[in-house]
Design a protein around this motif. Structure first.
Motif, PDB file in Angstrom:
ATOM      1  N   SER A  37     -40.818 -10.056  22.795  1.00 55.79           N
ATOM      2  CA  SER A  37     -41.353 -11.141  21.984  1.00 55.79           C
ATOM      3  C   SER A  37     -42.229 -11.969  22.890  1.00 55.79           C
ATOM      4  CB  SER A  37     -40.214 -11.990  21.396  1.00 55.79           C
ATOM      5  OG  SER A  37     -39.639 -12.796  22.400  1.00 55.79           O
ATOM      6  N   ASN A  47     -45.565  -4.064  28.490  1.00 61.43           N
ATOM      7  CA  ASN A  47     -45.685  -4.698  27.184  1.00 61.43           C
ATOM      8  C   ASN A  47     -47.167  -4.782  26.840  1.00 61.43           C
ATOM      9  OD1 ASN A  47     -42.734  -5.742  26.913  1.00 61.43           O
ATOM     10  ND2 ASN A  47     -43.398  -6.414  28.941  1.00 61.43           N
ATOM     11  N   SER A  49     -50.090  -5.363  23.683  1.00 59.92           N
ATOM     12  CA  SER A  49     -50.377  -5.829  22.329  1.00 59.92           C
ATOM     13  C   SER A  49     -51.874  -6.036  22.181  1.00 59.92           C
ATOM     14  CB  SER A  49     -49.632  -7.138  22.029  1.00 59.92           C
ATOM     15  OG  SER A  49     -50.081  -8.188  22.876  1.00 59.92           O
ATOM     16  N   LYS A 245     -44.248  -4.660  13.462  1.00 59.61           N
ATOM     17  CA  LYS A 245     -44.631  -5.137  14.786  1.00 59.61           C
ATOM     18  C   LYS A 245     -45.788  -6.133  14.739  1.00 59.61           C
ATOM     19  CE  LYS A 245     -43.086  -0.955  17.192  1.00 59.61           C
ATOM     20  NZ  LYS A 245     -43.480   0.125  18.144  1.00 59.61           N
ATOM     21  N   TRP A 246     -46.092  -6.639  13.566  1.00 59.62           N
ATOM     22  CA  TRP A 246     -47.192  -7.574  13.413  1.00 59.62           C
ATOM     23  C   TRP A 246     -46.689  -9.013  13.406  1.00 59.62           C
ATOM     24  CZ3 TRP A 246     -52.297  -6.323  13.455  1.00 59.62           C
ATOM     25  CH2 TRP A 246     -52.636  -4.975  13.247  1.00 59.62           C
ATOM     26  N   ILE A 280     -51.484 -10.217  15.583  1.00 59.84           N
ATOM     27  CA  ILE A 280     -51.182  -9.505  16.824  1.00 59.84           C
ATOM     28  C   ILE A 280     -50.271  -8.337  16.520  1.00 59.84           C
ATOM     29  CG2 ILE A 280     -50.132  -9.645  19.114  1.00 59.84           C
ATOM     30  CD1 ILE A 280     -50.867 -12.584  19.177  1.00 59.84           C
ATOM     31  N   TYR A 281     -50.625  -7.157  17.032  1.00 61.42           N
ATOM     32  CA  TYR A 281     -49.785  -5.978  16.910  1.00 61.42           C
ATOM     33  C   TYR A 281     -49.218  -5.648  18.282  1.00 61.42           C
ATOM     34  CZ  TYR A 281     -48.173  -1.239  15.929  1.00 61.42           C
ATOM     35  OH  TYR A 281     -47.401  -0.113  15.796  1.00 61.42           O
ATOM     36  N   THR A 282     -47.895  -5.498  18.368  1.00 59.53           N
ATOM     37  CA  THR A 282     -47.229  -5.160  19.618  1.00 59.53           C
ATOM     38  C   THR A 282     -46.844  -3.687  19.606  1.00 59.53           C
ATOM     39  OG1 THR A 282     -46.349  -7.411  19.804  1.00 59.53           O
ATOM     40  CG2 THR A 282     -45.294  -5.701  21.140  1.00 59.53           C
ATOM     41  N   PHE A 283     -47.289  -2.946  20.594  1.00 61.60           N
ATOM     42  CA  PHE A 283     -47.016  -1.512  20.652  1.00 61.60           C
ATOM     43  C   PHE A 283     -45.587  -1.236  21.151  1.00 61.60           C
ATOM     44  CE2 PHE A 283     -51.590  -1.971  20.891  1.00 61.60           C
ATOM     45  CZ  PHE A 283     -52.034  -0.999  20.029  1.00 61.60           C
TER      46      PHE A 283
END
Length: 283
Positions: A37, A47, A49, A245-246, A280-283
């Motif tokens: 997060s 991490n 994004s 994940k958005w 924001i997209y987190t991979f």
């Protein structure tokens, strides 16, 4: 004319209040970290994004073009001692439950206004050097010879503190790439204003730059020699989890330039305003 940064600040604040009134949920405590997060990252893993949206950063240079923010990648790695946060590198020398003492290296920021291809303007299409001549079509203009501003890195100790929702950061840095041998002090404090379904945060701070750094970017040996500069800034940001994940993210930031910078013949504005709204997209 009303400064657009204040309109964005009003939008960010208003959106946060509307969402919170629609349904407030208790925020997780910091000790309940269960996954990546903005405030909780896995140790020993990358991490990554990417932010997609619409935003811009003003360019205070004479003839400087506003820098668009459309695709903004973010990457970080946090090991037990070593960490990478975008273009910043660091080693943690000491750590307690609420504070850390690090040795960090960070790029010189002001180059972003002179070169659209600077890595700090990543994903903004580069057009080579923009050395900001003071052209004759500006009233009272003085011709300034173009010169390069090379990539620089600053390094030094960093102290961070987290207590409750309060975050404090203090850096004392020296230029180590041999371009100007200047010094810089960065200090900032962040505090959550609203916590619930989304989080509204405020950050304020100052950046002090020695005369060597200010003159490297904004001075001219024949017509303008600057002193040190103290630039205050304020930032308001809002984040809201979305599906999967958005997450929604919006922010607005205003930085006031000290007279040592603003009085330079290649500078037209006394402030830098930055705003962004998107997801924001987190991979």
């Amino acid at each position: 004319m009303r400064n657009p940064i204040f309109s964005v600040l009003a939008i960010v604040l208003g959106l946060a209040i509307v969402v919170e009134l629609a349904g407030v949920h208790a925020a997780r405590a910091a000790d309940d970290c269960e996954g990546p997060s903005p405030d909780c990252v896995a140790v020993g893993g990358w991490n990554v994004s990417v932010a997609l949206g619409a935003g811009a950063m003003t360019n205070p240079l004479v003839g400087g073009k506003t820098i668009p923010l459309v695709v903004v990648p973010q990457f970080s790695y946090y090991g037990k001692r070593f960490f990478i946060d975008n273009l910043d590198l660091g080693v943690t020398l000491a750590e307690t439950d609420g504070s850390t003492f690090n040795l960090v290296a960070s790029p010189g920021y002001d180059r972003v206004f002179f070169y659209r291809s600077d890595l700090q303007n990543v994903f903004v299409r580069g057009f080579g050097a923009n050395t900001a001549l003071v052209h004759a079509d500006y009233p009272g203009a003085v011709q300034v010879a173009p010169r390069p501003r090379h990539v620089t890195y600053l390094a030094g100790p960093e102290w961070t503190l987290k207590s409750g929702g309060l975050s404090v950061q203090f850096d004392v840095l020296h230029e180590i790439t041999g371009q100007n041998h200047g010094n810089e002090v960065r200090a900032a404090v962040g505090v959550p204003l609203l916590e619930g379904k989304g989080t509204l945060t405020a950050n304020a701070g100052i950046t002090w730059k020695s005369a060597a750094i200010v003159n490297y970017y904004y001075g001219d040996s024949s017509i303008y020699q600057a002193g040190s500069a103290l630039d205050p800034f304020f930032k308001l940001g809002y984040t809201l989890p979305l599906a999967g994940k958005w997450r929604f993210y919006a922010f607005a930031e205003y930085e006031r330039l000290a007279s040592a910078i603003a009085d330079s013949p290649i500078v037209a504005e006394r402030y830098v305003a930055t705003s962004f709204i998107g997801a924001i997209y987190t991979f």
